[in-house]
Write a protein that holds these residues in place. Structure first.
Motif, PDB file in Angstrom:
ATOM      1  N   ALA A  23       0.847  -1.193   0.000  1.00  0.00           N
ATOM      2  CA  ALA A  23       0.000   0.000   0.000  1.00  0.00           C
ATOM      3  C   ALA A  23       0.883   1.242   0.000  1.00  0.00           C
ATOM      4  O   ALA A  23       1.902   1.292   0.689  1.00  0.00           O
ATOM      5  CB  ALA A  23      -0.920   0.013   1.221  1.00  0.00           C
ATOM      6  N   GLU A  24       0.501   2.221  -0.801  1.00  0.00           N
ATOM      7  CA  GLU A  24       1.199   3.503  -0.848  1.00  0.00           C
ATOM      8  C   GLU A  24       0.473   4.510   0.037  1.00  0.00           C
ATOM      9  O   GLU A  24      -0.756   4.511   0.107  1.00  0.00           O
ATOM     10  CB  GLU A  24       1.239   4.025  -2.282  1.00  0.00           C
ATOM     11  N   TYR A  25       1.233   5.363   0.709  1.00  0.00           N
ATOM     12  CA  TYR A  25       0.622   6.462   1.450  1.00  0.00           C
ATOM     13  C   TYR A  25       1.572   7.649   1.457  1.00  0.00           C
ATOM     14  O   TYR A  25       2.745   7.534   1.088  1.00  0.00           O
ATOM     15  CB  TYR A  25       0.275   6.037   2.885  1.00  0.00           C
ATOM     16  N   TYR A  26       1.042   8.811   1.864  1.00  0.00           N
ATOM     17  CA  TYR A  26       1.855  10.010   2.019  1.00  0.00           C
ATOM     18  C   TYR A  26       1.826  10.401   3.492  1.00  0.00           C
ATOM     19  O   TYR A  26       0.773  10.709   4.040  1.00  0.00           O
ATOM     20  CB  TYR A  26       1.337  11.146   1.133  1.00  0.00           C
ATOM     21  N   GLY A  27       2.989  10.333   4.134  1.00  0.00           N
ATOM     22  CA  GLY A  27       3.094  10.636   5.552  1.00  0.00           C
ATOM     23  C   GLY A  27       3.688  12.019   5.781  1.00  0.00           C
ATOM     24  O   GLY A  27       4.487  12.516   4.976  1.00  0.00           O
ATOM     25  N   PRO A  54      -3.191  12.212   7.189  1.00  0.00           N
ATOM     26  CA  PRO A  54      -4.375  13.041   7.436  1.00  0.00           C
ATOM     27  C   PRO A  54      -5.655  12.221   7.383  1.00  0.00           C
ATOM     28  O   PRO A  54      -5.779  11.294   6.563  1.00  0.00           O
ATOM     29  CB  PRO A  54      -4.333  14.054   6.293  1.00  0.00           C
ATOM     30  N   LYS A  55      -6.594  12.560   8.229  1.00  0.00           N
ATOM     31  CA  LYS A  55      -7.892  11.890   8.217  1.00  0.00           C
ATOM     32  C   LYS A  55      -8.578  12.119   6.875  1.00  0.00           C
ATOM     33  O   LYS A  55      -9.233  11.220   6.342  1.00  0.00           O
ATOM     34  CB  LYS A  55      -8.772  12.422   9.354  1.00  0.00           C
ATOM     35  N   ASN A  56      -8.433  13.328   6.337  1.00  0.00           N
ATOM     36  CA  ASN A  56      -8.964  13.643   5.013  1.00  0.00           C
ATOM     37  C   ASN A  56      -7.791  14.053   4.123  1.00  0.00           C
ATOM     38  O   ASN A  56      -7.460  15.243   4.023  1.00  0.00           O
ATOM     39  CB  ASN A  56      -9.992  14.778   5.089  1.00  0.00           C
ATOM     40  N   PRO A  57      -7.141  13.086   3.500  1.00  0.00           N
ATOM     41  CA  PRO A  57      -5.936  13.393   2.722  1.00  0.00           C
ATOM     42  C   PRO A  57      -6.228  14.183   1.457  1.00  0.00           C
ATOM     43  O   PRO A  57      -7.364  14.194   0.956  1.00  0.00           O
ATOM     44  CB  PRO A  57      -5.386  12.002   2.388  1.00  0.00           C
ATOM     45  N   ALA A  58      -5.195  14.822   0.976  1.00  0.00           N
ATOM     46  CA  ALA A  58      -5.305  15.562  -0.277  1.00  0.00           C
ATOM     47  C   ALA A  58      -5.520  14.595  -1.435  1.00  0.00           C
ATOM     48  O   ALA A  58      -5.125  13.421  -1.375  1.00  0.00           O
ATOM     49  CB  ALA A  58      -4.036  16.379  -0.516  1.00  0.00           C
ATOM     50  N   THR A  59      -6.153  15.100  -2.478  1.00  0.00           N
ATOM     51  CA  THR A  59      -6.305  14.318  -3.702  1.00  0.00           C
ATOM     52  C   THR A  59      -5.065  14.523  -4.553  1.00  0.00           C
ATOM     53  O   THR A  59      -4.639  15.656  -4.779  1.00  0.00           O
ATOM     54  CB  THR A  59      -7.549  14.765  -4.489  1.00  0.00           C
ATOM     55  N   PHE A 119      -3.958  -3.002   6.491  1.00  0.00           N
ATOM     56  CA  PHE A 119      -3.059  -1.858   6.320  1.00  0.00           C
ATOM     57  C   PHE A 119      -3.592  -0.629   7.060  1.00  0.00           C
ATOM     58  O   PHE A 119      -2.824   0.222   7.508  1.00  0.00           O
ATOM     59  CB  PHE A 119      -2.903  -1.515   4.836  1.00  0.00           C
ATOM     60  N   GLU A 120      -4.913  -0.532   7.168  1.00  0.00           N
ATOM     61  CA  GLU A 120      -5.516   0.636   7.785  1.00  0.00           C
ATOM     62  C   GLU A 120      -5.168   0.770   9.259  1.00  0.00           C
ATOM     63  O   GLU A 120      -5.260   1.862   9.824  1.00  0.00           O
ATOM     64  CB  GLU A 120      -7.039   0.586   7.600  1.00  0.00           C
ATOM     65  N   SER A 121      -4.767  -0.328   9.887  1.00  0.00           N
ATOM     66  CA  SER A 121      -4.424  -0.292  11.315  1.00  0.00           C
ATOM     67  C   SER A 121      -2.950   0.010  11.558  1.00  0.00           C
ATOM     68  O   SER A 121      -2.497   0.046  12.696  1.00  0.00           O
ATOM     69  CB  SER A 121      -4.782  -1.631  11.970  1.00  0.00           C
ATOM     70  N   CYS A 122      -2.209   0.252  10.485  1.00  0.00           N
ATOM     71  CA  CYS A 122      -0.754   0.391  10.598  1.00  0.00           C
ATOM     72  C   CYS A 122      -0.261   1.832  10.719  1.00  0.00           C
ATOM     73  O   CYS A 122       0.920   2.056  10.997  1.00  0.00           O
ATOM     74  CB  CYS A 122      -0.076  -0.260   9.393  1.00  0.00           C
ATOM     75  N   VAL A 127      -3.537   8.215  12.333  1.00  0.00           N
ATOM     76  CA  VAL A 127      -4.377   9.144  11.590  1.00  0.00           C
ATOM     77  C   VAL A 127      -4.653  10.384  12.438  1.00  0.00           C
ATOM     78  O   VAL A 127      -5.040  10.279  13.600  1.00  0.00           O
ATOM     79  CB  VAL A 127      -5.711   8.482  11.186  1.00  0.00           C
ATOM     80  N   ALA A 128      -4.443  11.559  11.865  1.00  0.00           N
ATOM     81  CA  ALA A 128      -4.669  12.825  12.576  1.00  0.00           C
ATOM     82  C   ALA A 128      -5.740  13.642  11.867  1.00  0.00           C
ATOM     83  O   ALA A 128      -5.691  13.816  10.643  1.00  0.00           O
ATOM     84  CB  ALA A 128      -3.375  13.623  12.655  1.00  0.00           C
ATOM     85  N   ASP A 129      -6.711  14.157  12.648  1.00  0.00           N
ATOM     86  CA  ASP A 129      -7.711  15.036  12.056  1.00  0.00           C
ATOM     87  C   ASP A 129      -7.113  16.436  11.909  1.00  0.00           C
ATOM     88  O   ASP A 129      -5.969  16.690  12.303  1.00  0.00           O
ATOM     89  CB  ASP A 129      -8.992  15.062  12.889  1.00  0.00           C
ATOM     90  N   GLU A 130      -7.883  17.362  11.345  1.00  0.00           N
ATOM     91  CA  GLU A 130      -7.331  18.688  11.055  1.00  0.00           C
ATOM     92  C   GLU A 130      -6.929  19.430  12.324  1.00  0.00           C
ATOM     93  O   GLU A 130      -5.931  20.161  12.330  1.00  0.00           O
ATOM     94  CB  GLU A 130      -8.331  19.524  10.261  1.00  0.00           C
ATOM     95  N   GLU A 131      -7.671  19.241  13.408  1.00  0.00           N
ATOM     96  CA  GLU A 131      -7.323  19.908  14.658  1.00  0.00           C
ATOM     97  C   GLU A 131      -5.950  19.462  15.151  1.00  0.00           C
ATOM     98  O   GLU A 131      -5.117  20.289  15.545  1.00  0.00           O
ATOM     99  CB  GLU A 131      -8.377  19.621  15.724  1.00  0.00           C
ATOM    100  N   GLU A 132      -5.707  18.161  15.099  1.00  0.00           N
ATOM    101  CA  GLU A 132      -4.404  17.661  15.554  1.00  0.00           C
ATOM    102  C   GLU A 132      -3.297  18.076  14.589  1.00  0.00           C
ATOM    103  O   GLU A 132      -2.184  18.395  15.014  1.00  0.00           O
ATOM    104  CB  GLU A 132      -4.438  16.145  15.698  1.00  0.00           C
ATOM    105  N   GLN A 133      -3.587  18.083  13.302  1.00  0.00           N
ATOM    106  CA  GLN A 133      -2.598  18.533  12.324  1.00  0.00           C
ATOM    107  C   GLN A 133      -2.195  19.982  12.603  1.00  0.00           C
ATOM    108  O   GLN A 133      -1.017  20.354  12.485  1.00  0.00           O
ATOM    109  CB  GLN A 133      -3.158  18.426  10.914  1.00  0.00           C
TER     110      GLN A 133
END
Length: 264
Positions: free
Chosen positions: A46-50, A62-67, A208-211, A214-220
């Motif tokens: 799985a690919e992700y952006y951290g 991010p909880k709501n990642p960029a497209t 993979f989702e448990s690995c 995840v931070a929401d916008e407030e935490e970011q």
């Protein structure tokens, strides 16, 4: 209202039922790590952006990642961290156009780069020692290295075990996946028994989702303050800044910046 959700017999019974929750398969993959593994499928990745700041903010998604488009560039829904990076890149461009020195411009772009999401990969293996699926976190270069080996032996994954290793540190870290040629000699009875089970169940990609954290916008936003960014520039405010409660990980090492990384 009690502070306890269960007491007495109910509390005793609670430890007998985990509510169906599964243990995360993410595994520490530090320098010096060695695992004897099987590969269930080349597609267990799985690919992700951290996002992170070395020694300040631990890696999060991010909880709501960029497209992002096919090349990984953001084309919609930038996070507050992406917006912070864009502001700094704009600062660098303005400084350059105003005649600032190359070193002065680079100082700004280096800071901007810290706030950008970095491409990472999660790849799953079957640990022959424990008989359980594990997931390791990889840089793009490390993922390419492992994928090349798996592709080479793609038709023999059901009959060949591998040794997964990591040596070196930081940007000098090297990962390797080497086939175990003599499995009778180099695997224990238990490891061979576990390898025989490799085809019994595919890796559940949902794991993979448990690995990742995840931070929401407030935490970011709070993390931006911890990192030292002036969130007022984004029209944001959280009151008194809270200290970071996260520790750095080995994957958070600073990265070299090339001209290709810059947006101008």
């Amino acid at each position: 209202m009690s502070m306890f959700t269960k007491v007495g017999a109910e509390a005793v019974a609670a430890t007998n039922n985990d509510g169906g929750a599964k243990e995360s398969p993410i595994t520490s993959f530090k320098s010096g790590s060695t695992y004897k593994v099987g590969v269930k499928s080349i597609e267990d990745v799985a690919e992700y952006y951290g996002y992170s700041i070395y020694k300040k903010v631990n890696t999060f998604v991010p909880k709501n990642p960029a497209t992002r488009n096919a090349r990984g560039f953001i084309d919609a829904n930038p996070t507050v961290w992406d917006q912070a990076a864009d502001l700094l890149y704009a600062d660098a461009k303005a400084a350059k156009e105003a005649g600032a020195t190359e070193d002065a411009v680079k100082k700004i772009t280096d800071e901007a780069y810290l706030y950008r999401g970095k491409q990472r990969f999660l790849r799953a293996f079957f640990d022959l020692t424990t008989g359980k699926d594990i997931v390791v976190d990889l840089s793009p270069k490390q993922e390419k290295t492992l994928k090349a080996v798996i592709e080479k032996y793609a038709k023999k994954l059901g009959s060949i075990a591998f040794e997964l290793t990591k040596t070196g540190a930081g940007q000098n870290a090297v990962v390797a996946l080497s086939p175990i040629i003599d499995m009778d000699e180099d695997l224990t009875d238990a490891e061979r028994a576990n390898f025989a089970k490799i085809g019994s169940a595919p890796f559940d990609l949902a794991d993979f989702e448990s690995c990742l954290y995840v931070a929401d916008e407030e935490e970011q936003t709070k993390n931006l303050v911890v990192a030292g960014f002036d969130i007022a520039r984004l029209g944001l405010s959280i009151g008194a800044a809270a200290p970071s409660n996260v520790a750095p990980t080995e994957t958070d090492a600073p990265l070299d910046i090339s001209p290709d990384d810059l947006p101008f």
